[in-house]
Design an enzyme around this catalytic site. Structure first.
Site, PDB file in Angstrom:
ATOM      1  N   HIS A 152       0.827  -1.217   0.000  1.00  0.00           N
ATOM      2  CA  HIS A 152       0.000   0.000   0.000  1.00  0.00           C
ATOM      3  C   HIS A 152       0.863   1.271   0.000  1.00  0.00           C
ATOM      4  CE1 HIS A 152      -4.102  -1.703   0.489  1.00  0.00           C
ATOM      5  NE2 HIS A 152      -3.406  -2.733   0.922  1.00  0.00           N
ATOM      6  N   GLY A 185      -7.288 -14.182  -6.959  1.00  0.00           N
ATOM      7  CA  GLY A 185      -7.684 -13.843  -5.601  1.00  0.00           C
ATOM      8  C   GLY A 185      -6.661 -14.193  -4.548  1.00  0.00           C
ATOM      9  N   GLY A 228      -3.638 -12.715  -4.169  1.00  0.00           N
ATOM     10  CA  GLY A 228      -2.709 -11.633  -3.893  1.00  0.00           C
ATOM     11  C   GLY A 228      -1.435 -11.724  -4.701  1.00  0.00           C
ATOM     12  N   ASP A 256       2.177  -3.669  -9.394  1.00  0.00           N
ATOM     13  CA  ASP A 256       1.935  -4.985  -9.961  1.00  0.00           C
ATOM     14  C   ASP A 256       2.382  -5.054 -11.418  1.00  0.00           C
ATOM     15  OD1 ASP A 256       0.838  -5.461  -7.514  1.00  0.00           O
ATOM     16  OD2 ASP A 256      -1.237  -5.507  -8.212  1.00  0.00           O
ATOM     17  N   TYR A 286      -9.976  -1.802   0.322  1.00  0.00           N
ATOM     18  CA  TYR A 286      -8.817  -1.241  -0.371  1.00  0.00           C
ATOM     19  C   TYR A 286      -9.048   0.238  -0.664  1.00  0.00           C
ATOM     20  CZ  TYR A 286      -4.816  -1.167  -3.583  1.00  0.00           C
ATOM     21  OH  TYR A 286      -3.617  -0.888  -4.200  1.00  0.00           O
TER      22      TYR A 286
END
Length: 402
Positions: free
Chosen positions: A39, A138, A140, A188, A240
Site C-alpha cells: 500500500h 484472488g 494476492g 503490480d 482497499y
C-alpha cells in the site's frame, strides 16, 4: 509450422476453435509476489516486488476479414467470447474478466489518440485474443496484472506501437484503475513487465525509477513459500478503496501531496493532527517505506538472511495499523515464524490472499505440514502451498509460421 510446446499447441487449438484461425504468436507475463512494500505504491512510495514463475499467456491474431475493426477475446477460464467494436471500447462498456484485456486495448487506443490523433486510432486493426493463466485468482499474486501485461505486450507488437516496458506498465495500471475500477498503484504491472531471474524490482513510485536488486536466494539455498489462504479478495470494492482514501486524507491534512513526503520523524506531529485510525493508516505507509529502503540496503550488503525482521515487522504493521490482514493470514505467518522461517508476512492488498515465508529449502516439508495441520485444527479451508521462483518479466514467445 513452428514446433510448439504442449501448452502452446493446446492454446493454438483452442484459439482456432474459438476464433476460426491459428494465432499469429504467443505473449506472456508473470504474476508477482511483493517481497515488501504494501500500500505504498499509490502513496508515491517504495515497493520491492518480484515476478514469479506463474504466468498469463495470450494467443493473438488479426481480426477476421469480415470484421476488421472488431476486438474479440476469449479465455480458458470462461466459455464466454466477448466481442466489441474497437470504436466502442470504453470503461463503461467493459465488465467481468474481459475488462482486463479489453481495458488494455482501450488504454492503448487512448494513447494512440493522444499521441498520433483520432485518425490513427481509427486505423488500428481489430484482433482476436485468447487467454490462459496459471496465476491463482484472488491469491494476492496479481493475476490481473499478468493478464493486463500479457495483453499489453501482444497488442504493442501487433499494433506496432513501440512502447517501452515501463510505458506498458503504465498502460496496465490505467486499465486496472479506469476499466476494471480497482484503485491500485503501478507496482503490480511494473513487477510483471520489469522482472529478472533471482531479483526483485526496487521501484520508486514517485519518480518511476526502477532498478533490479539481486535477491541471492539460490546462493543461500533459500526459497519463498507462498501460503494461499484461499480467502478471496476484491480490490475494486470495499476496504482497499477506504485505505487509499484514509491515506489521501492524512496527506491533505499535513499539507503534502502524498505520504511519501513524510518520514518516521514526522510521526509525533501526525499523531497530534490526525484521528487515531487515520494516524495508524499513515504510520503503516511511512514506516513501510522505510522498511523497503532498509531491505534493499541489507540485500545489497548482507544478503537475504538479514531481512527477516523487516518482513515480520511489515506484517505486524499491516495487521495492526493498516488492518488488512485476516485470521487465516495471521495464522500462516505465525506458523511459519514458529517453524523457523527467516521472515514471514502477508503479501498483496490484503483482506485475504496469500502470505509468504522466506525459508531454508530443507525446512519446506515440515513447514508445509505444520501449516496444513494448523489450518485443519482451526477449521479453516485447506490452503494451497507452493514455492515461487523470482523470474523474468513479460516476453514474446515467438511468431508462428503462416
Amino acid at each position: 509450422m513452428t514446433e510448439l510446446s504442449p501448452l502452446f499447441e493446446t492454446l493454438a487449438a483452442e484459439f482456432e476453435a474459438r476464433h476460426g484461425s491459428r494465432p499469429a504468436g504467443f505473449w506472456s507475463a508473470p504474476g508477482r509476489v511483493n517481497l515488501i512494500g504494501e500500500h505504498t505504491d499509490y502513496n508515491e512510495g517504495f515497493v520491492l516486488p518480484f515476478a514469479i514463475d506463474r504466468r498469463a499467456v495470450v494467443a493473438l491474431a488479426g481480426a477476421a476479414p469480415d470484421a476488421p475493426a472488431l476486438a474479440r477475446v476469449s479465455s480458458t477460464f470462461s466459455d464466454q467470447i466477448v466481442e466489441l467494436a474497437l470504436a466502442d471500447l470504453a470503461p463503461d462498456a467493459l465488465a467481468d474478466w474481459s475488462a482486463y484485456p479489453l481495458g488494455v486495448a482501450w488504454a492503448l487506443a487512448e494513447h494512440v489518440s493522444a499521441t498520433s490523433g483520432t485518425e490513427a486510432r481509427r486505423a488500428l486493426p481489430g484482433f482476436a485474443l485468447h487467454i490462459h493463466s496459471d496465476v491463482p485468482i484472488g491469491a494476492g499474486l496479481s493475476s490481473s496484472a499478468a493478464i493486463e501485461c500479457a495483453a499489453a505486450v501482444a497488442l504493442n507488437e501487433f499494433w506496432q506501437l513501440g512502447l517501452a516496458p515501463a510505458e506498458l506498465a503504465r498502460i496496465g495500471q490505467i486499465a486496472e484503475n479506469q476499466a476494471v475500477g480497482a484503485p491500485t498503484g503501478i507496482m503490480d504491472q511494473s513487477a510483471s513487465m520489469l522482472g529478472h531471474t533471482d531479483a526483485a524490482v526496487f521501484l520508486d513510485c514517485r519518480s518511476m525509477n526502477a532498478e533490479s536488486v539481486p535477491l541471492g536466494l539460490y546462493a543461500e539455498d533459500l526459497e519463498i513459500l507462498v501460503i494461499d489462504t484461499r480467502v478471496s479478495h476484491d480490490h475494486a470494492t470495499g476496504g482497499y478503496a477506504e485505505r487509499r482514501a484514509s491515506c489521501e486524507r492524512a496527506a491533505a491534512e499535513m499539507g503534502v501531496k502524498s505520504l511519501r513526503e513524510l518520514s518516521v520523524a514526522d510521526l509525533p506531529r501526525l499523531q497530534q493532527r490526525l484521528d487515531d485510525e487515520t494516524f495508524r493508516r499513515a504510520r503503516h505507509v511511512i514506516s513501510e517505506n522505510e522498511r523497503v529502503e532498509q531491505t534493499v540496503r541489507l540485500l545489497e550488503t548482507e544478503g537475504p538472511l538479514a531481512i527477516g525482521a523487516l518482513l515480520d515487522a511489515s506484517h505486524v504493521s499491516m495487521r495492526d495499523d493498516f488492518e488488512i490482514s485476516v485470521p487465516e493470514l495471521d495464522l500462516a505467518v505465525e506458523v511459519a515464524q514458529e517453524g523457523g522461517a527467516i521472515g514471514a508476512r502477508m503479501t498483496g492488498g490484503g483482506f485475504g490472499g496469500s502470505a509468504l515465508a522466506l525459508i531454508r529449502r530443507p525446512q519446506r516439508p515440515a513447514l508445509e505440514a505444520a501449516v496444513l495441520e494448523a489450518f485443519t485444527a482451526r477449521g479453516y479451508r485447506r490452503p494451497d502451498l507452493f514455492v515461487v521462483q523470482p523470474s523474468a518479466g513479460a516476453t514474446m514467445k515467438g511468431h508462428l509460421d503462416d
